[in-house]
Motif scaffolding. Structure first.
Motif, PDB file in Angstrom:
ATOM      1  N   VAL A 173       0.717  -1.123  -0.101  1.00 32.22           N
ATOM      2  CA  VAL A 173      -0.030  -0.066   0.129  1.00 32.22           C
ATOM      3  C   VAL A 173       0.840   1.274   0.114  1.00 32.22           C
ATOM      4  N   LYS A 174       2.296   0.982  -0.085  1.00 33.89           N
ATOM      5  CA  LYS A 174       3.117   2.178  -0.382  1.00 33.89           C
ATOM      6  C   LYS A 174       3.457   2.916   0.704  1.00 33.89           C
ATOM      7  N   ILE A 175       3.317   2.575   2.006  1.00 32.69           N
ATOM      8  CA  ILE A 175       3.642   3.534   3.060  1.00 32.69           C
ATOM      9  C   ILE A 175       4.507   2.376   4.177  1.00 32.69           C
ATOM     10  N   PRO A 176       5.549   1.746   3.474  1.00 37.62           N
ATOM     11  CA  PRO A 176       6.490   1.161   4.530  1.00 37.62           C
ATOM     12  C   PRO A 176       7.397   2.014   5.817  1.00 37.62           C
ATOM     13  N   GLU A 177       7.315   3.367   5.041  1.00 37.56           N
ATOM     14  CA  GLU A 177       8.075   4.204   5.999  1.00 37.56           C
ATOM     15  C   GLU A 177       7.605   4.668   7.244  1.00 37.56           C
ATOM     16  N   GLN A 178       5.991   4.519   7.262  1.00 40.41           N
ATOM     17  CA  GLN A 178       5.429   5.014   8.228  1.00 40.41           C
ATOM     18  C   GLN A 178       5.143   3.853   9.505  1.00 40.41           C
ATOM     19  N   ALA A 179       5.788   2.867   9.489  1.00 34.71           N
ATOM     20  CA  ALA A 179       5.471   1.686  10.262  1.00 34.71           C
ATOM     21  C   ALA A 179       5.547   1.840  11.556  1.00 34.71           C
ATOM     22  N   ASP A 180       6.472   2.692  11.845  1.00 36.04           N
ATOM     23  CA  ASP A 180       6.736   2.911  13.564  1.00 36.04           C
ATOM     24  C   ASP A 180       5.727   4.138  14.122  1.00 36.04           C
ATOM     25  N   GLY A 197      -5.693   9.646   4.186  1.00 39.42           N
ATOM     26  CA  GLY A 197      -5.494   8.713   3.169  1.00 39.42           C
ATOM     27  C   GLY A 197      -4.616   7.607   3.549  1.00 39.42           C
ATOM     28  N   GLN A 198      -3.431   7.877   4.331  1.00 36.85           N
ATOM     29  CA  GLN A 198      -2.499   6.911   4.755  1.00 36.85           C
ATOM     30  C   GLN A 198      -2.858   5.997   5.784  1.00 36.85           C
ATOM     31  N   GLN A 199      -3.820   6.593   6.655  1.00 40.11           N
ATOM     32  CA  GLN A 199      -4.334   5.593   7.694  1.00 40.11           C
ATOM     33  C   GLN A 199      -5.416   4.861   6.839  1.00 40.11           C
ATOM     34  N   GLN A 200      -6.343   4.962   5.993  1.00 38.36           N
ATOM     35  CA  GLN A 200      -7.060   4.147   5.215  1.00 38.36           C
ATOM     36  C   GLN A 200      -6.172   3.107   4.634  1.00 38.36           C
ATOM     37  N   ARG A 201      -5.071   3.414   4.144  1.00 38.21           N
ATOM     38  CA  ARG A 201      -4.315   2.265   3.445  1.00 38.21           C
ATOM     39  C   ARG A 201      -3.723   1.521   4.372  1.00 38.21           C
ATOM     40  N   PHE A 255     -15.514  -3.276   1.665  1.00 38.77           N
ATOM     41  CA  PHE A 255     -15.128  -2.030   1.676  1.00 38.77           C
ATOM     42  C   PHE A 255     -16.494  -1.212   1.745  1.00 38.77           C
ATOM     43  N   ASP A 256     -16.694  -0.493   3.002  1.00 39.94           N
ATOM     44  CA  ASP A 256     -17.924   0.417   3.275  1.00 39.94           C
ATOM     45  C   ASP A 256     -17.618   1.702   3.207  1.00 39.94           C
ATOM     46  N   GLU A 257     -17.662   2.247   2.034  1.00 37.47           N
ATOM     47  CA  GLU A 257     -17.379   3.781   1.694  1.00 37.47           C
ATOM     48  C   GLU A 257     -16.105   4.346   2.357  1.00 37.47           C
ATOM     49  N   PRO A 258     -15.081   3.671   1.647  1.00 38.19           N
ATOM     50  CA  PRO A 258     -13.780   3.896   2.213  1.00 38.19           C
ATOM     51  C   PRO A 258     -13.158   5.188   1.809  1.00 38.19           C
ATOM     52  N   THR A 259     -13.626   5.878   0.839  1.00 41.99           N
ATOM     53  CA  THR A 259     -12.870   7.243   0.494  1.00 41.99           C
ATOM     54  C   THR A 259     -14.018   8.402   1.006  1.00 41.99           C
ATOM     55  N   SER A 260     -14.997   8.058   1.862  1.00 45.48           N
ATOM     56  CA  SER A 260     -15.974   9.098   2.278  1.00 45.48           C
ATOM     57  C   SER A 260     -15.514  10.091   3.001  1.00 45.48           C
ATOM     58  N   ALA A 261     -14.812   9.620   4.125  1.00 46.94           N
ATOM     59  CA  ALA A 261     -14.371  10.359   5.041  1.00 46.94           C
ATOM     60  C   ALA A 261     -12.863  11.271   4.691  1.00 46.94           C
ATOM     61  N   LEU A 262     -12.433  11.056   3.513  1.00 48.05           N
ATOM     62  CA  LEU A 262     -11.101  11.580   3.249  1.00 48.05           C
ATOM     63  C   LEU A 262     -11.341  13.175   2.603  1.00 48.05           C
ATOM     64  N   ASP A 263     -10.413  14.069   2.714  1.00 48.51           N
ATOM     65  CA  ASP A 263     -10.169  15.080   1.952  1.00 48.51           C
ATOM     66  C   ASP A 263     -10.081  14.670   0.479  1.00 48.51           C
ATOM     67  N   PRO A 264     -10.605  15.444  -0.472  1.00 49.53           N
ATOM     68  CA  PRO A 264     -10.744  15.284  -1.966  1.00 49.53           C
ATOM     69  C   PRO A 264      -9.539  14.802  -2.431  1.00 49.53           C
ATOM     70  N   GLU A 265      -8.276  15.391  -2.084  1.00 48.66           N
ATOM     71  CA  GLU A 265      -6.908  15.131  -2.593  1.00 48.66           C
ATOM     72  C   GLU A 265      -6.330  13.802  -2.182  1.00 48.66           C
ATOM     73  N   MET A 266      -6.964  13.157  -0.959  1.00 47.98           N
ATOM     74  CA  MET A 266      -6.417  11.946  -0.714  1.00 47.98           C
ATOM     75  C   MET A 266      -7.310  10.784  -1.018  1.00 47.98           C
ATOM     76  N   VAL A 270      -6.187   6.076  -2.198  1.00 47.86           N
ATOM     77  CA  VAL A 270      -6.817   5.170  -1.708  1.00 47.86           C
ATOM     78  C   VAL A 270      -7.461   4.188  -2.826  1.00 47.86           C
ATOM     79  N   LEU A 271      -7.960   4.849  -3.687  1.00 48.54           N
ATOM     80  CA  LEU A 271      -8.637   4.222  -4.917  1.00 48.54           C
ATOM     81  C   LEU A 271      -7.614   3.635  -5.718  1.00 48.54           C
ATOM     82  N   ASP A 272      -6.280   4.165  -5.831  1.00 47.16           N
ATOM     83  CA  ASP A 272      -5.232   3.527  -6.690  1.00 47.16           C
ATOM     84  C   ASP A 272      -4.858   2.288  -5.653  1.00 47.16           C
ATOM     85  N   THR A 273      -4.878   2.345  -4.640  1.00 50.92           N
ATOM     86  CA  THR A 273      -4.657   0.905  -3.990  1.00 50.92           C
ATOM     87  C   THR A 273      -5.682   0.070  -3.983  1.00 50.92           C
ATOM     88  N   MET A 274      -6.705   0.423  -4.312  1.00 50.97           N
ATOM     89  CA  MET A 274      -8.063  -0.604  -4.288  1.00 50.97           C
ATOM     90  C   MET A 274      -7.933  -0.971  -5.756  1.00 50.97           C
TER      91      MET A 274
END
Ligand SMILES: Nc1ncnc2c1ncn2[C@@H]1O[C@H](COP(=O)(O)OP(=O)(O)OP(=O)(O)O)[C@@H](O)[C@H]1O
Ligand SMILES: [Mg+2]
Lengths: 325, 251
Positions: free
Chosen positions: B134-141, B150-154, B170-181, B185-189
């Motif tokens: 999901v392209k966020i290995p650097e946030q692991a810790d 967007g990162q949280q959803q990923r 998936f229950d509306e996975p992008t509805s709580a996100l700011d538009p730019e994020m 998430v959709l790319d990941t999906m």
């Protein structure tokens, strides 16, 4: 809490407020007439014999007192916050000492005897108090966790038992519970000693209060945490242990700390069973020599010191969890 | 022949499913079969029962009538092993529902380590691999609240994938996100869809639906009003309700 960045003028630095305050304080000191206290004696060079100084003496004493009081406030108001707090604490503490001093106590009394009375209080009374409180706190915490889960479950028996329990033990005075357990259980054929009865009463009573605290703590965690855990296939116990309780600890700790402190002091009630804890010893030793107040004051100071220690521990735990959140 | 064999063995099947909240009927006689590797998008107006439907699939909600089978196992109230079914169904929520007291890595390790009994080292390896996916290995810790939505959803997607589910909900996975994020998430999906995962997504992201869905299901008032391929659904909607809905959403 959010502290606003806009600094308001200190009301103490407004002349009108200062004047009003001074008059109020003067009226207070005048009304309560401090002429016959140590302050009157202190001012005897000005007012002569305090007993005979009459209206003039009363006015001078209250005037001097109010000047000291207001000047003191004004000076403190210029200090930094930490120093302000420190000075006010010290001053209040000395006022408390002055209050105790006015009892005309024979303070040396607590240090005499072989072993000295204070040592008896600490070695036996304090030890018993801490022992009883610590055991009761541990049991009450265990009861609280079980009680909270029962109250949140949809098992009818569990809910009924838990809610009956909290209702009963929050509804009866602790002193009454202590008597009921100590005198009631033997009627059922269970012989029970004084210390176990005291511990049982304290644990059950505080367990009931803490059940409510734990229940509220668990309930305050959003439903989504349960759903996400369930969706991952976690079972109830695992969710509670690993997901919900760790998150409710910061919510549970402050009120629980208050309960611990309250219980420490309420442990004095078990003195009615003749347990040699702080309160009992203070009464016992003091009444023998008609030095009741000395011993009660000693006990008071020991209780206070204990609660200060508990408060410090509580603050420390709270800080630890705040950093993480 | 191949498709027929699949149809005889749907990974999820609903047979006359109804659900009530008190007196209110939220699902009305739902019949649905979902095959392995299928991508389903569910849409419909607010309150039409979309969340209720997918929450019934891992039994976060109980249905009262009809039968739901997941991998051949029927979901019902006296079922002891619902946890075992749930392990095979990942779920991503609108509000992420990450565990805030655990780091991103710990969030991802929790499932495999605690319920699948995979040892810590192995669970960590898997968690790192999924975070890379999901392209966020650097946030692991980090802790969840240190990340953007967007990162949280990923992370939430990675957390589910660590359980190696057969199906993802998936229950509306992008509805709580700011538009730019939304797009990250959709790319990941989309990537997940391309990897062959069986997916059931409640979403109003019609671009995503067009791109990955095999079937679009339109719900209204607790019923499936229409289901079709994206092409047919968008270009040739059959019912009036679908037309109205599409008009509103595709302005
Ligand atoms: N726990 C509940 N108790 C009572 N009624 C509920 C509950 N959950 C949902 N409902 C009702 O069931 C209906 C369907 O709800 P649901 O959440 O499935 O709709 P939805 O299609 O997901 O809507 P949205 O797009 O707003 O998320 C709604 O009318 C809702 O009010
Ligand atoms: Mg919904």
């Amino acid at each position: 809490m959010f502290v606003d960045t806009v600094i308001e003028d200190k009301s103490l630095h407004k002349p009108a407020f200062l004047l009003g305050l001074s008059i109020t304080v003067l009226a207070f000191f005048f009304a309560f007439n401090f002429t016959n206290t140590i302050f009157g004696e202190f001012l005897s060079p000005v007012i002569g014999n305090p007993q005979e100084s009459g209206f003039f003496g009363r006015l001078v004493v209250s005037f001097v007192l109010s000047i000291i009081f207001v000047l003191n406030l004004l000076l403190i108001s210029f200090a930094r916050l930490k120093i302000q707090i420190f000075i006010v604490w010290i001053e209040l503490f000395f006022l408390f000492l002055a209050f105790a001093y006015s009892f005309d106590l024979e303070l040396a009394y607590i240090f005499i005897g072989e072993p000295s009375k204070i040592w008896l209080m600490i070695s036996k009374g304090l030890f018993t108090t801490i022992y009883i409180s610590a055991v009761s706190i541990a049991i009450a915490t265990a009861i609280a966790i079980v009680g909270a889960i029962a109250k949140l479950s949809n098992n009818g028996f569990a809910y009924a038992i838990a809610s009956f329990y909290t209702s009963l033990f929050r509804g009866l005075p602790l002193l009454l519970q202590i008597y009921l357990i100590y005198m009631g259980l033997p009627q059922l054929g269970f012989m029970i000693d004084a210390i176990p009865s005291g511990i049982a009463a304290l644990s059950l009573c505080y367990g009931a209060y803490m059940t409510e605290i734990f229940r509220a703590g668990i309930q305050s965690i959003p439903k989504g945490q349960w759903e996400a855990s369930r969706a991952l296939g976690f079972k109830f116990g695992l969710i509670l242990r690993k997901i919900i309780l760790p998150q409710s600890i910061p919510i549970i700790v402050p009120p629980t700390g208050n309960q611990f402190i309250a219980m420490l002091k309420d442990s004095s009630l078990v003195s009615v069973l003749g347990i040699w804890e702080l309160m009992f010893m203070a009464k016992k030793i003091g009444s023998k020599d008609f030095n009741n107040l000395e011993m009660l004051l000693t006990a008071a100071m020991i209780y206070w010191a204990l609660t200060i220690i508990l408060e410090m521990i509580q603050a420390r735990i709270e800080r630890k969890y705040q950093q993480k959140a | 022949m191949n498709t027929k064999a699949k149809n005889e063995n749907p990974v999820i099947s609903l047979d006359g499913v109804s659900k009530w909240y008190g007196d209110f009927q939220a699902l009305k006689d739902i019949n649905l079969e979902i095959n392995l590797k299928e991508k389903i998008v569910i849409c419909g107006p607010s309150g039409s029962g979309k969340s209720t439907l997918i929450r019934c699939l891992n039994r976060l909600e109980a249905h009262q009538e009809g039968k739901i089978h997941v991998s051949g196992v029927e979901l019902h109230e006296t079922m002891k092993d619902v946890d075992i079914v749930r392990r095979d169904i990942g779920m991503v929520f609108q509000n992420f529902n990450l565990f805030p007291h655990l780091t991103v890595l710990e969030n991802c390790m929790a499932g495999p380590n605690w319920v699948r009994g995979i040892d810590k080292k192995e669970a960590e390896k898997r968690a790192v691999a999924m975070l890379e996916q999901v392209k966020i290995p650097e946030q692991a810790d980090k802790y969840p609240d240190q990340l953007s939505g967007g990162q949280q959803q990923r992370v939430a997607i990675a957390r589910s994938l660590c359980m190696e589910p057969k199906v993802m909900l998936f229950d509306e996975p992008t509805s709580a996100l700011d538009p730019e994020m939304v797009s990250e998430v959709l790319d990941t999906m989309v990537e997940l869809a391309n990897s062959g995962m069986t997916m059931i997504c409640v979403t109003h992201e019609m671009g995503f639906a067009r791109q990955v869905a095999d079937r679009i299901i339109f719900m209204a008032d607790g019923e499936i009003v229409e289901q079709n391929t994206p092409d047919e659904f968008f270009n040739n909607p059959k019912s009036d309700r679908t037309k109205t809905f599409l008009d509103q959403i595709l302005i």
